[in-house]
Design a protein around this motif. Structure first.
Motif, PDB file in Angstrom:
ATOM      1  N   ARG A   1       0.792  -1.221   0.000  1.00 37.58           N
ATOM      2  CA  ARG A   1       0.000   0.000   0.000  1.00 37.58           C
ATOM      3  C   ARG A   1       0.829   1.277   0.000  1.00 37.58           C
ATOM      4  O   ARG A   1       0.270   2.375  -0.077  1.00 37.58           O
ATOM      5  CB  ARG A   1      -0.906   0.014   1.239  1.00 37.58           C
ATOM      6  CG  ARG A   1      -1.882  -1.138   1.305  1.00 37.58           C
ATOM      7  CD  ARG A   1      -2.960  -1.006   0.254  1.00 37.58           C
ATOM      8  NE  ARG A   1      -3.922  -2.099   0.310  1.00 37.58           N
ATOM      9  CZ  ARG A   1      -4.939  -2.253  -0.528  1.00 37.58           C
ATOM     10  NH1 ARG A   1      -5.112  -1.353  -1.480  1.00 37.58           N
ATOM     11  NH2 ARG A   1      -5.746  -3.265  -0.418  1.00 37.58           N
ATOM     12  N   ARG A   2       2.133   1.145   0.120  1.00 40.65           N
ATOM     13  CA  ARG A   2       2.961   2.340   0.203  1.00 40.65           C
ATOM     14  C   ARG A   2       4.375   1.996  -0.215  1.00 40.65           C
ATOM     15  O   ARG A   2       4.754   0.831  -0.306  1.00 40.65           O
ATOM     16  CB  ARG A   2       2.967   2.894   1.634  1.00 40.65           C
ATOM     17  CG  ARG A   2       3.634   1.946   2.620  1.00 40.65           C
ATOM     18  CD  ARG A   2       3.692   2.498   4.018  1.00 40.65           C
ATOM     19  NE  ARG A   2       4.301   1.535   4.923  1.00 40.65           N
ATOM     20  CZ  ARG A   2       4.494   1.726   6.211  1.00 40.65           C
ATOM     21  NH1 ARG A   2       4.134   2.877   6.758  1.00 40.65           N
ATOM     22  NH2 ARG A   2       5.053   0.804   6.975  1.00 40.65           N
TER      23      ARG A   2
ATOM     24  N   ARG B   1       8.274   3.382   1.022  1.00 39.94           N
ATOM     25  CA  ARG B   1       9.042   4.213   1.948  1.00 39.94           C
ATOM     26  C   ARG B   1      10.450   4.404   1.396  1.00 39.94           C
ATOM     27  O   ARG B   1      11.042   3.482   0.841  1.00 39.94           O
ATOM     28  CB  ARG B   1       9.096   3.578   3.335  1.00 39.94           C
ATOM     29  CG  ARG B   1       7.741   3.479   4.002  1.00 39.94           C
ATOM     30  CD  ARG B   1       7.868   3.013   5.436  1.00 39.94           C
ATOM     31  NE  ARG B   1       8.500   1.709   5.543  1.00 39.94           N
ATOM     32  CZ  ARG B   1       8.882   1.149   6.681  1.00 39.94           C
ATOM     33  NH1 ARG B   1       8.731   1.809   7.815  1.00 39.94           N
ATOM     34  NH2 ARG B   1       9.425  -0.046   6.700  1.00 39.94           N
TER      35      ARG B   1
ATOM     36  N   ALA C   1       6.993   8.535   3.134  1.00 42.43           N
ATOM     37  CA  ALA C   1       6.084   7.448   2.775  1.00 42.43           C
ATOM     38  C   ALA C   1       5.182   7.941   1.651  1.00 42.43           C
ATOM     39  O   ALA C   1       4.608   9.034   1.732  1.00 42.43           O
ATOM     40  CB  ALA C   1       5.253   7.009   3.973  1.00 42.43           C
ATOM     41  N   TRP C   2       5.069   7.134   0.604  1.00 39.86           N
ATOM     42  CA  TRP C   2       4.221   7.476  -0.539  1.00 39.86           C
ATOM     43  C   TRP C   2       3.112   6.427  -0.598  1.00 39.86           C
ATOM     44  O   TRP C   2       3.343   5.266  -0.901  1.00 39.86           O
ATOM     45  CB  TRP C   2       5.054   7.483  -1.817  1.00 39.86           C
ATOM     46  CG  TRP C   2       4.336   8.018  -3.025  1.00 39.86           C
ATOM     47  CD1 TRP C   2       3.003   8.234  -3.173  1.00 39.86           C
ATOM     48  CD2 TRP C   2       4.936   8.405  -4.269  1.00 39.86           C
ATOM     49  NE1 TRP C   2       2.719   8.735  -4.413  1.00 39.86           N
ATOM     50  CE2 TRP C   2       3.888   8.848  -5.110  1.00 39.86           C
ATOM     51  CE3 TRP C   2       6.238   8.413  -4.755  1.00 39.86           C
ATOM     52  CZ2 TRP C   2       4.120   9.281  -6.416  1.00 39.86           C
ATOM     53  CZ3 TRP C   2       6.462   8.855  -6.047  1.00 39.86           C
ATOM     54  CH2 TRP C   2       5.431   9.285  -6.872  1.00 39.86           C
ATOM     55  N   TYR C   3       1.895   6.859  -0.275  1.00 37.28           N
ATOM     56  CA  TYR C   3       0.750   5.953  -0.202  1.00 37.28           C
ATOM     57  C   TYR C   3      -0.025   5.967  -1.517  1.00 37.28           C
ATOM     58  O   TYR C   3      -0.048   6.967  -2.243  1.00 37.28           O
ATOM     59  CB  TYR C   3      -0.195   6.370   0.921  1.00 37.28           C
ATOM     60  CG  TYR C   3       0.377   6.235   2.314  1.00 37.28           C
ATOM     61  CD1 TYR C   3       0.179   5.088   3.067  1.00 37.28           C
ATOM     62  CD2 TYR C   3       1.107   7.279   2.881  1.00 37.28           C
ATOM     63  CE1 TYR C   3       0.694   4.970   4.345  1.00 37.28           C
ATOM     64  CE2 TYR C   3       1.629   7.177   4.167  1.00 37.28           C
ATOM     65  CZ  TYR C   3       1.414   6.020   4.889  1.00 37.28           C
ATOM     66  OH  TYR C   3       1.932   5.904   6.159  1.00 37.28           O
ATOM     67  N   ASP C   4      -0.694   4.855  -1.771  1.00 41.71           N
ATOM     68  CA  ASP C   4      -1.685   4.841  -2.844  1.00 41.71           C
ATOM     69  C   ASP C   4      -2.934   5.589  -2.377  1.00 41.71           C
ATOM     70  O   ASP C   4      -3.145   5.787  -1.176  1.00 41.71           O
ATOM     71  CB  ASP C   4      -2.058   3.407  -3.219  1.00 41.71           C
ATOM     72  CG  ASP C   4      -0.939   2.697  -3.965  1.00 41.71           C
ATOM     73  OD1 ASP C   4      -0.204   3.366  -4.701  1.00 41.71           O
ATOM     74  OD2 ASP C   4      -0.798   1.472  -3.790  1.00 41.71           O
TER      75      ASP C   4
ATOM     76  N   ARG D   1       3.522   5.816  -7.553  1.00 42.52           N
ATOM     77  CA  ARG D   1       4.750   5.509  -6.811  1.00 42.52           C
ATOM     78  C   ARG D   1       5.541   4.376  -7.452  1.00 42.52           C
ATOM     79  O   ARG D   1       6.707   4.174  -7.131  1.00 42.52           O
ATOM     80  CB  ARG D   1       4.418   5.143  -5.370  1.00 42.52           C
ATOM     81  CG  ARG D   1       3.596   3.866  -5.207  1.00 42.52           C
ATOM     82  CD  ARG D   1       3.201   3.657  -3.749  1.00 42.52           C
ATOM     83  NE  ARG D   1       2.313   2.513  -3.569  1.00 42.52           N
ATOM     84  CZ  ARG D   1       2.717   1.279  -3.316  1.00 42.52           C
ATOM     85  NH1 ARG D   1       4.012   1.023  -3.194  1.00 42.52           N
ATOM     86  NH2 ARG D   1       1.841   0.292  -3.174  1.00 42.52           N
TER      87      ARG D   1
ATOM     88  N   TYR E   1       4.929  12.425   4.312  1.00 39.90           N
ATOM     89  CA  TYR E   1       4.283  11.608   3.287  1.00 39.90           C
ATOM     90  C   TYR E   1       3.930  12.487   2.097  1.00 39.90           C
ATOM     91  O   TYR E   1       3.793  13.714   2.215  1.00 39.90           O
ATOM     92  CB  TYR E   1       3.045  10.889   3.835  1.00 39.90           C
ATOM     93  CG  TYR E   1       1.912  11.797   4.248  1.00 39.90           C
ATOM     94  CD1 TYR E   1       0.838  12.047   3.388  1.00 39.90           C
ATOM     95  CD2 TYR E   1       1.902  12.402   5.501  1.00 39.90           C
ATOM     96  CE1 TYR E   1      -0.199  12.864   3.762  1.00 39.90           C
ATOM     97  CE2 TYR E   1       0.860  13.227   5.878  1.00 39.90           C
ATOM     98  CZ  TYR E   1      -0.192  13.451   5.010  1.00 39.90           C
ATOM     99  OH  TYR E   1      -1.223  14.274   5.386  1.00 39.90           O
TER     100      TYR E   1
ATOM    101  N   GLY F   1       0.972  -1.936   6.768  1.00 38.41           N
ATOM    102  CA  GLY F   1       1.563  -0.759   7.400  1.00 38.41           C
ATOM    103  C   GLY F   1       1.809  -1.033   8.864  1.00 38.41           C
ATOM    104  O   GLY F   1       2.155  -2.136   9.265  1.00 38.41           O
TER     105      GLY F   1
ATOM    106  N   ARG G   1      -3.038  10.564   7.860  1.00 36.20           N
ATOM    107  CA  ARG G   1      -1.756   9.921   7.580  1.00 36.20           C
ATOM    108  C   ARG G   1      -0.776   9.988   8.737  1.00 36.20           C
ATOM    109  O   ARG G   1      -0.235   8.967   9.124  1.00 36.20           O
ATOM    110  CB  ARG G   1      -1.133  10.537   6.331  1.00 36.20           C
ATOM    111  CG  ARG G   1      -1.900  10.285   5.039  1.00 36.20           C
ATOM    112  CD  ARG G   1      -1.969   8.824   4.687  1.00 36.20           C
ATOM    113  NE  ARG G   1      -2.454   8.642   3.328  1.00 36.20           N
ATOM    114  CZ  ARG G   1      -2.886   7.506   2.822  1.00 36.20           C
ATOM    115  NH1 ARG G   1      -2.902   6.433   3.578  1.00 36.20           N
ATOM    116  NH2 ARG G   1      -3.298   7.418   1.588  1.00 36.20           N
TER     117      ARG G   1
END
Length: 787
Positions: A97-98, A100, A123-126, A136, A179, A548, A781
């Motif tokens: 889902r992310r 880092r 952190a790059w989240y969907d 990402r 993020y 996560g 977040r």
């Protein structure tokens, strides 16, 4: 006493460790003065030179710690959205889902002033509800990007046995965490370049060229890329005592250096004319150093590799200058070099394990002993000598480790690693040439992995140890040193008694009729450990986010192990909301649970419902549910299990997330049962709870909230805190206190706050209070703690 001798090196180390053990750093002026005075003593021809070394170590390390903390994001910038450009540092860690990664921000005038040239953990989240990986996916090592980030200063949880994210951030010079906001506006500015980009490309080739079942291990052994290893893989490695081998270790660097030395021997024999340019002994040393340095670079300059490179450099320089160099001399100079270049490296477990391991071997094994004869004794020395450090640093000991290492060290280091490296070099020289060697490496690795998995899953493979007292480690090290003395020294069996405070520490169990309560720091959620003389109960297990942060895995289970709780006699899940029940699966998977109780109709799978009026006694302590009554429909928060725990000296009330309506009903029908000395704030201190009548009915002396730093709900609410204080209760909260440990017994009520009890210079709460500000995020977040 030589300035670079063993005594001065140990004094430097003690001074450096001592300043980091303090609750606060000395002032900058005092540190600079101490450094000047210490340098004068250190270079002076006096027997008190060790004092100068200790003072230099203290001052130099304190200055670096201060610089690292000063580089962290100011409190006034907490929660801001900023636009930054910079380079991806290291290898990004993609998850379901992310992703880092570390991001090195450019040092330009157009960048935010507090973060210019700094490193941020991002952190790059969907997007919420996304079923496929978003933009990402395009992120690569060594690339330059422009991001919109929401940032905050490094912040972590504070629990027994838990990972200290704030210490890690200071040691790694991480200035902020954040993020990606508005992922559609993220822009790649330049393609990947440099060593990290090369490592990423080579890792992708190994993944494509080696069998899928084990290419993750080949990548780890060849490049130090452990991103492909799952939690199950790490669990097997920990239980089998093999974590020091799977990531590139100093031993592997030594093997590469030996291979380059052998190549130099062959070259100088085949081409004798080369000796006119450089004598063969010097050529062997410099090529060995070049090979070790190159391999350390491929591994990302991990701490054990740097230690080995520095030791090899010391030996090479000594041989070049025709001076003798003992192992102890090389070890001392390498340690001093590390403490000069990166004094905060001693905050990493690898520093202590790496240098201590070599020190034990140098002290116990004669240098003239042949390597084949030294293999088994070296295993015994390393196992016995490093056990105290392993137990303190990781809270565990692998009983299967000595047996597993007897096979893994020669097989992985002499077969799997060389094949992995041959494939990597071949691929670097000619694309496509490394596949055969990588496949052979994977095949050889697969021959042993099933056996190690079986060994790791055996009942006695991993021994979890409770958190010991401060003085247990030096006693155990003294015992190990005495046991490792030469044969014939009497009293070795008695020396093993010095291990008892470490291996069987006092768990501080309550006496008959007494109880202990530990409100854990799980972020925005709740988890409470209750102990009596012979029983343990867990009330809720904190939040969990898919792929996560999982409080059950990262906070609750480590705390249970550090407290010495091997099993749970009961697990009470107040209701099914994620912030209370999310960590339950991780707890059930790791700790035996006798019975699980949850409200009837909740999504939590329980063995029996919690019903108002149900009661039982453990060790003279009464447990009683006050809510919900039979046939009460499941209404989420309002159906929370309300548990009262009473002793002859007082009581504790755990109300879950009930609101004012349920509180009013309890006041009308069960006011006598509400009287309690300690109350965990209902619903984390929300505005819809803690009505005045309920607060007065409890008569609490202590109210404890469990909430996450900067949570978007603003828990605990200021008016709620004021209401409890006006009623005469002291109010604590986990976001400022860390885990709150409470004893209720014949000695009265006593409380210890984790952050205050173990205050350290990197404590984020002290930094926040010094700034006098806090922030509230616009979305959820940042509520998730750093993991």
């Amino acid at each position: 006493m030589p300035p670079l001798g063993l005594a001065c090196a140990l004094a430097w180390l003690i001074g450096a460790a001592g300043v980091l053990w303090r609750s606060e750093l000395p002032g900058v002026a005092a540190l600079w003065t101490g450094l000047a005075v210490g340098l004068g003593w250190w270079v002076a021809p006096t027997r008190w030179r060790w004092f100068g070394a200790a003072l230099v170590g203290l001052a130099w390390t304190g200055l670096h710690a201060g610089w690292s903390l000063q580089s962290q994001l100011p409190v006034a910038w907490e929660g801001r959205e900023i636009v930054v450009t910079g380079r991806v540092d290291g290898l990004p860690e993609p998850e379901a889902r992310r992703t880092r990664f570390l991001f090195r921000i450019d040092d330009g005038a157009d960048q935010p002033l507090p973060l210019r040239g700094r490193t941020v953990r991002v952190a790059w989240y969907d997007e919420h509800g996304a079923e496929t990986i978003g933009p990402r996916r395009a992120l690569g090592a060594g690339e330059r990007w422009r991001f919109h980030l929401r940032v905050r200063a490094p912040r972590g949880l504070a629990n027994p046995g838990g990972f200290d994210a704030e210490r890690y951030a200071m040691a790694q010079r991480i200035s902020a965490t954040g993020y990606v906001r508005a992922p559609e506006r993220a822009m790649r500015l330049e393609a990947g370049s440099g060593l990290d980009a090369w490592r990423s490309r080579m890792s992708a080739r190994i993944e494509a060229g080696a069998p899928a079942a084990s290419n993750r291990f080949v990548r780890a052994l060849a490049l130090g890329d452990t991103r492909g290893l799952s939690q199950d893989d790490w669990q097997v490695l920990r239980a089998a005592g093999l974590t020091h081998l799977i990531a590139i270790s100093g031993f592997h660097v030594g093997l590469v250096a030996g291979a380059f030395a052998l190549l130099a021997v062959l070259a100088w024999r085949l081409f004798p004319a080369l000796a006119r340019r450089m004598p063969r002994p010097q050529a062997i040393g410099w090529l060995a150093l070049a090979g070790a340095l190159g391999y350390a670079a491929v591994a990302g300059f991990a701490l054990p590799t740097l230690r080995t490179v520095l030791m090899i450099a010391v030996v090479v320089l000594a041989r070049t200058s025709r001076r003798p160099a003992r192992v102890v001399d090389a070890l001392v100079l390498a340690m001093l070099a590390m403490l000069v270049c990166d004094p905060l490296s001693l905050l990493a477990p690898g520093f202590w394990l790496s240098f201590a391991g070599v020190a034990w071997l140098a002290w116990c094994l004669p240098a003239s002993l042949h390597w084949a004869k030294a293999f088994l004794p070296a295993q015994g020395v390393a196992t016995l000598g490093l056990l105290p450090l392993t137990a303190v640093l990781f809270g565990q000991a692998s009983l299967a480790g000595p047996l597993a290492n007897l096979v893994a060290i020669p097989w992985w280091s002499l077969v799997v690693v060389p094949l992995s490296l041959v494939g990597t070099v071949g691929e670097w020289v000619h694309p496509g040439a490394g596949g055969v060697a990588w496949r052979w490496a994977a095949t050889c690795f697969d021959l042993t992995w099933p056996a190690f998995t079986w060994l790791a899953n055996s009942r006695f493979a991993l021994w979890w140890l409770p958190e010991p007292s401060v003085w247990a480690l030096p006693l155990a090290l003294m015992g190990a040193a005495f046991i490792l003395l030469p044969k014939g020294v009497p009293g070795k069996m008695l020396a093993s008694v010095l291990w008892l405070p470490l291996l069987w520490p006092d768990r501080g169990l309550p006496r008959e009729g007494e109880m202990e309560l530990v409100v854990l720091d799980v972020g925005q959620g709740l988890s409470v450990v209750v102990r009596t003389a012979n029983h343990a109960l867990l009330y809720d297990a904190g939040p969990a986010v898919e792929e996560g942060f999982d409080a059950g895995e990262r906070a609750v289970v480590p705390a249970l192990r550090a407290l010495g709780v091997p099993r749970l006699d009961a697990l009470v899940v107040s209701h099914g909301d994620n912030d209370h029940a999310g960590g339950v699966p991780a707890v059930r998977e790791s700790v035996p649970v006798a019975i699980t109780l949850a409200p009837a109709g909740s999504p939590v799978e329980g063995d029996a419902p919690c019903l108002g009026g149900a009661a039982w006694r453990w060790d003279g302590v009464e447990f009683r549910f006050l809510h919900p009554p039979p046939h009460f429909p499941y209404f989420g928060n309002e159906a929370s299990c309300v548990l009262r725990i009473g002793t002859t000296q007082g009581a504790v009330l755990l109300p879950g997330d009930i609101g004012t309506q349920i509180e009013a009903g309890l006041v009308r029908r069960q006011a006598a049962w509400l009287r309690s000395d300690v109350v965990v704030l209902p619903h984390h201190g929300s505005a819809g709870s803690s009505a005045g009548s309920f607060v007065r009915a409890t008569g609490a002396r202590l109210a404890v909230g469990s909430s996450g730093f900067g949570n978007r709900f603003r828990h605990p609410r200021e008016d709620v805190v004021a209401r409890w204080r006006e009623a005469g209760a002291e109010v604590l909260d986990t976001q400022s206190s860390g885990a709150v440990r409470i004893w209720l017994g014949r000695d009265g009520l006593s409380v210890r706050e984790r952050r205050h009890d173990r205050a350290r210079p990197w404590d984020a709460v002290r930094r926040q209070r010094a700034g006098g500000l806090s922030y509230r995020p616009e979305d959820g977040r940042p509520d998730a703690p750093e993991d």
